[in-house]
Design an enzyme around this catalytic site. Structure first.
Site: not given
Ligand code: PEP
Ligand code: MG
Length: 734
Positions: A348, A661
């Site tokens: 993140h 995404c």
């Molecule tokens: C994913 O897991 O690809 C996603 C878009 O969610 P995050 O990266 O926030 O877990």
């Protein structure tokens, strides 16, 4: 190479062979020696007396540039190039054309392989590839320590004052130059002994005063939301900050002749030693508090306490690892780039760095020990390398690259208002990922058609307490305001796992990524989800509201979440809130189990969004944050392409739109593959829209689809090379 014998004679034979085979008058091998100097090690064609005497610094001349950028360079008239550095002893004035490639093992450049010709000729792709193949073979020999001993390489890295180059993994592209600031855990003490203990004690007292006030402020902010036990813990923290015994011990050490910083560090180390021996968890915690305070005190002494006040204007932040909130604590205006010893693309902190447009390199081994606070640092987010204390040659080459980057940016700006339509007239919808209000202005700049993923948890992660309905409503209203008529898809809270909330104590889990997180948590703590849904419905103010749920694993979870939306909507309408014009509900596909429930799920959802970051980690059983696994499995591989193609076909048949995404969507080569899998909606960070759009505009979708479907059936670990070659062949930018 296999023939054995002395290394020198093998290299001598290699250059002869290559020159003959490539019809080149010159073939030379340069080796990287201690101090980042490239030495001519073997040559066919240049004067023999230049061998072991011609040397170029990293970044100096064409050879130095290749080593610096780790990229091949082919020129029909090398002497016209601004970076050409003439070395009379080589006799190279006779040769005009030049082609060189780096000899590298992983991210580490060990040397350079060059061919030259008299005539002004241009070298083709195939010749460059041939040279690269030879360089790969040479890299094995170099890597074994036969050419330059491994000790020689190490001695450079250990020496703090020489320029240092650290290879790493690009987490966010871009280049930057600035001064190193070491994040909390890595404060380096430059001066250990002091002449004047009284002056040091005065400095200590001043820093202690600053620190106490900062701790009091921090605690006052948190106090409101604490229960008794937490209050007690923090109170004991405050007590330590005022503890006389601790300060007396530091003063004693200063009186023995150390600087204030060194004294704090000494006592911190003592505390740490004691802590390691203690078993009682309560006392261990207290000692950990004391250790943490020592870090704070050191920050106050060295003027590096994470506040913008003391950050240099052009800060390159160096850390072992950072939480997303920790990164946000720094003043964005002064940050230029981030360098981490750990980290992976989907961590993140990397996602936040992308949102902030900060070039970020992860997995830079030893960065904290090899880079000193205040060092001049260059971050090369194109090639995944960091230079500390760079020499003039490096700085010049870097400035030239920056100019090139500006030029590319201008080219990108030119595609902003063009449609994302392929050569064969297929439209691909390019959406933006967001999670912070500062992301929103990028929506206009980048040319995205809407927000495909709004990660609502980021504001929750950076606050001190759980935001109430009004706070949330205000936030979502701003999102709606700024997106205007463009669609925005809100994802409900995805916390837990790698996204802890500071104010929510969670049990330690063995496997947090597969633990109590996302929809699982919010269904178990329905108030969290209810408040969020209320805020979203109110903020929509009669507009279309798109909501998706993260980590749906079982169809019943989606049904439960939908039930909550319906109940909250009914309540809000009864309260007199204007209902959204339409509510569209979607599921994120991140957990493989959902793949085999699609038949039942598709009729009940309005859209499907593939979270490839999590999906990939669960499909390959490969932790998305584990740096050791980053290169092991490739998302551009037959299983992933097969899975995505089948899934999209199924959704298309049911008329359910599919968006992807995850981070994959933002990489042009990956985007090309995803389009080949049938996906027509991609959501990515703002900076990726223009490059992906350029790729889309150069594609023939029908042809790419055939290729990807063929590749999905191959028996190979990765199809990245084939896709890259295809794009190169067709002139598709990636
Ligand atoms: C994913 O897991 O690809 C996603 C878009 O969610 P995050 O990266 O926030 O877990
Ligand atoms: Mg996810």
């Amino acid at each position: 190479m296999k023939s054995g014998g002395l290394v020198q004679s093998r290299l001598d034979r290699v250059v002869k062979l290559i020159a003959a085979n490539m019809v080149a008058e010159v073939c030379s091998i340069y080796a990287m020696r201690a101090g980042e100097v490239l030495e001519l090690y073997a040559t066919e064609g240049l004067r023999p007396e230049a061998v072991h005497s011609t040397r170029l610094r990293l970044g100096e001349g064409l050879v130095g540039q290749i080593a610096l950028t780790a990229e091949p360079l082919a020129l029909s008239d090398a002497q016209q190039h601004t970076n050409f550095a003439y070395r009379p002893e080589t006799g190279e004035e006779l040769y005009h054309s030049f082609c060189g490639v780096p000899i590298q093992l992983g991210a580490r450049v060990l040397g350079v392989l060059v061919v030259q010709n008299r005539t002004q000729r241009s070298y083709g792709e195939e010749e460059i590839e041939t040279l690269e193949t030879v360089a790969m073979v040479l890299a094995e020999l170099f890597g074994s320590g036969e050419v330059i001993t491994l000790e020689e390489g190490r001695s450079v890295e250990g020496s703090a004052l020489l320029p240092v180059r650290i290879g790493g993994l690009v987490l966010n592209e871009g280049m930057a130059m600035g001064r190193a600031v070491l994040h909390q855990w890595g404060i380096v003490i430059n001066q250990v002994v002091a002449e004047d203990p009284e002056a040091e004690i005065a400095r200590l007292d001043e820093a202690v005063g600053d620190m106490r006030r900062a701790v009091d402020r921090m605690l006052a902010r948190m106090d409101k939301n604490l229960d008794d036990e937490q209050g007690e813990v923090l109170e004991s923290y405050r007590m330590f900050a005022h503890d006389r015994g601790w300060l007396e011990r530091i003063r004693d050490v200063i009186n023995s002749g150390l600087t204030a910083e060194a004294a704090v560090e000494r006592i911190k180390n003592d505390t740490h030693q004691r802590m390691m021996k203690v078993r009682d968890p309560y006392i261990r915690e207290r000692l950990a508090d004391l250790e943490d305070l020592a870090y704070r005190l050191l920050q106050h002494l060295s003027g590096t306490e994470g506040s913008s006040r003391n950050l240099p204007d052009e800060t390159i932040l160096i850390a072992r690892t950072l939480g997303p909130a920790e990164l946000l604590d720094y003043d964005r205006k002064r940050l230029r780039a981030v360098v981490l010893e750990e980290g992976s693309k989907t961590a993140h902190v990397a996602i936040v760095a992308r949102a902030l447009g900060l070039p970020t390199i992860g997995r830079c081994e030893g960065a904290l020990s090899r880079i000193r606070a205040g060092d001049s640092v260059i971050v090369d987010g194109q090639n995944g390398q960091v230079f500390a204390r760079p020499n003039q040659g490096i700085k010049q080459t870097f400035k030239a690259s920056l100019a090139l980057q500006e030029k590319r940016k201008a080219e990108m700006a030119a595609v902003r208002n063009l449609p994302a339509v392929s050569q064969d007239s297929v439209t691909v919808e390019l959406l933006m990922n967001a999670g912070l209000l500062i992301d929103l202005p990028h929506l206009d700049e980048c040319g995205a058609t809407g927000i495909g993923l709004y990660r609502t948890e980021i504001p929750f992660m950076v606050r001190d307490a759980f935001p109430g309905v009004e706070d949330q409503q205000a936030l979502y209203s701003k999102v709606f305001e700024q997106t205007g008529s463009r669609p925005v898809t809100f994802r409900t809270l995805d916390v837990g796992g790698d996204k802890p909330l500071p104010y929510l104590t969670m049990e330690k889990e063995e496997n947090p990524a597969m633990g109590w997180r996302a929809l699982r948590m919010t269904l178990d703590r329905p108030v969290m989800l209810r408040l969020q849904l209320q805020a979203l419905i109110r903020a929509a103010k009669g507009r279309e509201l798109r909501i998706m749920f993260p980590m749906v694993t079982d169809i019943s979870e989606f049904d439960a979440a939908r039930g909550m939306v319906e109940r909250e909507l009914a309540r809000e309408i009864a309260r007199g809130t204007a209902a959204p014009s339409e509510i569209k509900l979607g599921a994120m596909l991140e957990v493989p189990a959902l793949l085999w429930q699609l038949e039942k799920l598709l009729p009940s959802i309005d859209f499907l969004s593939i979270g490839s970051n999590d999906l990939f980690q669960f499909v390959f059983a490969a932790d998305r944050g584990n740096p050791r696994l980053t290169r092991r499995f490739d998302s551009l591989s037959p299983p992933m392409l097969r899975l995505l193609s089948d899934l999209t076909a199924q959704a298309n048949a049911a008329n359910v739109p599919v968006t992807l995404c995850g981070e994959m969507a933002g990489h042009p080569l990956e985007a090309l593959a995803l389009i080949g899998c049938g996906i027509r909606r991609l959501s990515m960070s703002a900076g990726s829209i223009a490059p992906v759009k350029q790729t889309v505009r150069a594609l023939n979708v029908a042809e790419v689809t055939d290729l990807v479907q063929h590749l999905a059936g191959l028996r190979t670990r990765s199809v990245r090379g084939v896709l890259r070659a295809y794009a190169l062949d067709r002139g598709i930018p990636f």
